[in-house]
Design an enzyme around this catalytic site. Sequence first.
Site, PDB file in Angstrom:
ATOM      1  N   THR A 140      10.884  -7.410 -11.944  1.00  0.00           N
ATOM      2  CA  THR A 140      10.307  -8.733 -12.210  1.00  0.00           C
ATOM      3  C   THR A 140       9.168  -8.982 -11.233  1.00  0.00           C
ATOM      4  OG1 THR A 140      12.438  -9.492 -13.004  1.00  0.00           O
ATOM      5  CG2 THR A 140      10.865 -11.199 -12.352  1.00  0.00           C
ATOM      6  N   SER A 155      -3.896  -2.845  -0.594  1.00  0.00           N
ATOM      7  CA  SER A 155      -2.783  -3.659  -0.094  1.00  0.00           C
ATOM      8  C   SER A 155      -3.315  -5.029   0.304  1.00  0.00           C
ATOM      9  CB  SER A 155      -2.152  -2.964   1.113  1.00  0.00           C
ATOM     10  OG  SER A 155      -1.128  -3.763   1.642  1.00  0.00           O
ATOM     11  N   GLY A 156      -2.676  -6.091  -0.213  1.00  0.00           N
ATOM     12  CA  GLY A 156      -3.189  -7.446  -0.019  1.00  0.00           C
ATOM     13  C   GLY A 156      -3.290  -7.895   1.426  1.00  0.00           C
ATOM     14  N   HIS A 157      -2.308  -7.486   2.257  1.00  0.00           N
ATOM     15  CA  HIS A 157      -2.284  -8.076   3.606  1.00  0.00           C
ATOM     16  C   HIS A 157      -3.417  -7.569   4.497  1.00  0.00           C
ATOM     17  CE1 HIS A 157      -0.303  -4.909   6.231  1.00  0.00           C
ATOM     18  NE2 HIS A 157       0.062  -4.441   5.058  1.00  0.00           N
ATOM     19  N   GLY A 183       0.828  -1.215   0.000  1.00  0.00           N
ATOM     20  CA  GLY A 183       0.000   0.000   0.000  1.00  0.00           C
ATOM     21  C   GLY A 183       0.855   1.255   0.000  1.00  0.00           C
ATOM     22  N   THR A 184       1.943   1.213   0.725  1.00  0.00           N
ATOM     23  CA  THR A 184       2.838   2.381   0.791  1.00  0.00           C
ATOM     24  C   THR A 184       3.341   2.733  -0.606  1.00  0.00           C
ATOM     25  OG1 THR A 184       3.520   1.777   3.025  1.00  0.00           O
ATOM     26  CG2 THR A 184       5.014   3.221   1.794  1.00  0.00           C
ATOM     27  N   ASN A 191      -7.335   3.981   9.012  1.00  0.00           N
ATOM     28  CA  ASN A 191      -6.887   2.702   9.561  1.00  0.00           C
ATOM     29  C   ASN A 191      -7.108   2.601  11.065  1.00  0.00           C
ATOM     30  OD1 ASN A 191      -4.839   4.733   8.711  1.00  0.00           O
ATOM     31  ND2 ASN A 191      -3.581   3.693  10.231  1.00  0.00           N
ATOM     32  N   CYS A 217       1.803   1.108  13.203  1.00  0.00           N
ATOM     33  CA  CYS A 217       3.121   1.690  12.999  1.00  0.00           C
ATOM     34  C   CYS A 217       3.583   2.508  14.209  1.00  0.00           C
ATOM     35  CB  CYS A 217       3.117   2.589  11.771  1.00  0.00           C
ATOM     36  SG  CYS A 217       2.374   1.822  10.354  1.00  0.00           S
TER      37      CYS A 217
HETATM   38  N1  PLP Z   1      -2.617   3.265   4.039  1.00  0.00           N
HETATM   39  C1  PLP Z   1      -3.374   2.823   5.053  1.00  0.00           C
HETATM   40  C2  PLP Z   1      -4.691   3.463   5.308  1.00  0.00           C
HETATM   41  C3  PLP Z   1      -2.936   1.765   5.848  1.00  0.00           C
HETATM   42  O1  PLP Z   1      -3.693   1.330   6.850  1.00  0.00           O
HETATM   43  C4  PLP Z   1      -1.673   1.185   5.578  1.00  0.00           C
HETATM   44  C5  PLP Z   1      -1.132   0.113   6.438  1.00  0.00           C
HETATM   45  O2  PLP Z   1      -1.244   0.132   7.645  1.00  0.00           O
HETATM   46  C6  PLP Z   1      -0.934   1.674   4.492  1.00  0.00           C
HETATM   47  C7  PLP Z   1      -1.441   2.704   3.741  1.00  0.00           C
HETATM   48  C8  PLP Z   1       0.376   1.061   4.116  1.00  0.00           C
HETATM   49  O3  PLP Z   1       0.149  -0.210   3.538  1.00  0.00           O
HETATM   50  P1  PLP Z   1       1.337  -1.301   3.495  1.00  0.00           P
HETATM   51  O4  PLP Z   1       1.513  -1.794   4.878  1.00  0.00           O
HETATM   52  O5  PLP Z   1       0.831  -2.361   2.576  1.00  0.00           O
HETATM   53  O6  PLP Z   1       2.527  -0.606   2.965  1.00  0.00           O
END
Ligand code: PLP
Length: 389
Positions: free
Chosen positions: A233, A195-197, A69-70, A147, A322
């Site tokens: 890749t 983001s998949g996770h 996601g980042t 989040n 985080c």
């Molecule tokens: N954006 C939001 C709203 C999130 O909750 C997160 C992850 O906590 C991210 C971005 C970042 O995603 P990733 O952990 O896949 O880099």
Amino acid sequence: MIYLDNNATTKVHPEVFQAMEPYLRDEFGNPSTGYDLGKRSNEAINKAREQVSSFLNANEEEIVFTSCGTESDNAAIYSALNAKTEKRHIVTTSVEHSAVILFAKSMMPNIEITELGVNSDGVIDLNELENAIRKDTALVTIMWANNETGICQPIHEAAKIVQAKNTLFHTDAVNAAGKINIDTNKSPIDFLSISGHKFHAPKGIGALFVRSGSPFSPFLIGGGQENGKRAGTEAVAQIVGLGKAAELAQQRISSNGTEKLASLRDRLEKNIFKKIEGAHHNGCQKRRLPNTSHLSFENVDAGDLLILTNEKGLCIASGSACSTGKREPSRIMKAMGYDDERAMSSVRLSVSSMNTEKEIDEASEIIVSCVKKIRSLRPKDGGPVIFAS
Ligand code: PLP
């Protein structure tokens, strides 16, 4: 163990694991190669692209696989400032994930940023948004769902305002995707991050939706992978996992998955509120993700609560993952106008479709007993008890 921290990350679904496994063993071909082994990897990526585009109601060529996601957030902002434009102003909000806000700030002083505030419900003001967009605004970036609190922004309305001003619009849907329906066809969104996770795929795989016709400038440059939009890749197994997780999430959402999540969350809250006085919801209850409960407990330090619940095998969060461990009031709570005490006493409980009602009942019992214990031991000056972890 009971896991109620699904906004931080989720468990990989067994079917996702199964779909990925061949690509971690014998199907290891580089998708850019011409022999059958490589072609099968390429076909697997094509299938995943189909699954993810269907999940977002997008076209296949609008999906760019990224590492997380980042990266998706960074790539959208980077692109908006680099794809054939001299514009150097970004509008965002004070409650964005650091993947948006810190990346944008890293480009200062070459760009200007307007940060929209939120009200005590956690929601932006659309008039303020309209007034903030200038002739030199390259991008408006507003998260779909926070989040930490789960509060959802009025994305459809915001996207329309931005479109009317002929400006690009990005939404960070990382914590919304998989929990509620995301339809890129309903709103004039240019870029959307997932983001998949966060929905039962493994960590290390994400995607960026880039609407056909929206200007795009790649963040990673090298080989021509992802139609020239993201070099490197391809992580075939992770991509296959994302595709399967998207397919499963789409099935869940179309068979009342959103309502099922909400009923688990509501059960949890009902159990807690029945037995604990001085418990409060943070932000707007109507505008939040169906899986997220953000609560404050009077006379309880959230750090203490995390230590005690962890000892009892319950995983919950204070603030976003985080910043856990920092013991600072959450900037999201501060942006919503809550004082330090309320912010320091807040926890996030986030359920997933893998949770059972039995777990929810056990988790509420643990939370109730820990809150009561902390209150009984709290020093008279009101500070944290600080249990040894
Ligand atoms: N954006 C939001 C709203 C999130 O909750 C997160 C992850 O906590 C991210 C971005 C970042 O995603 P990733 O952990 O896949 O880099």
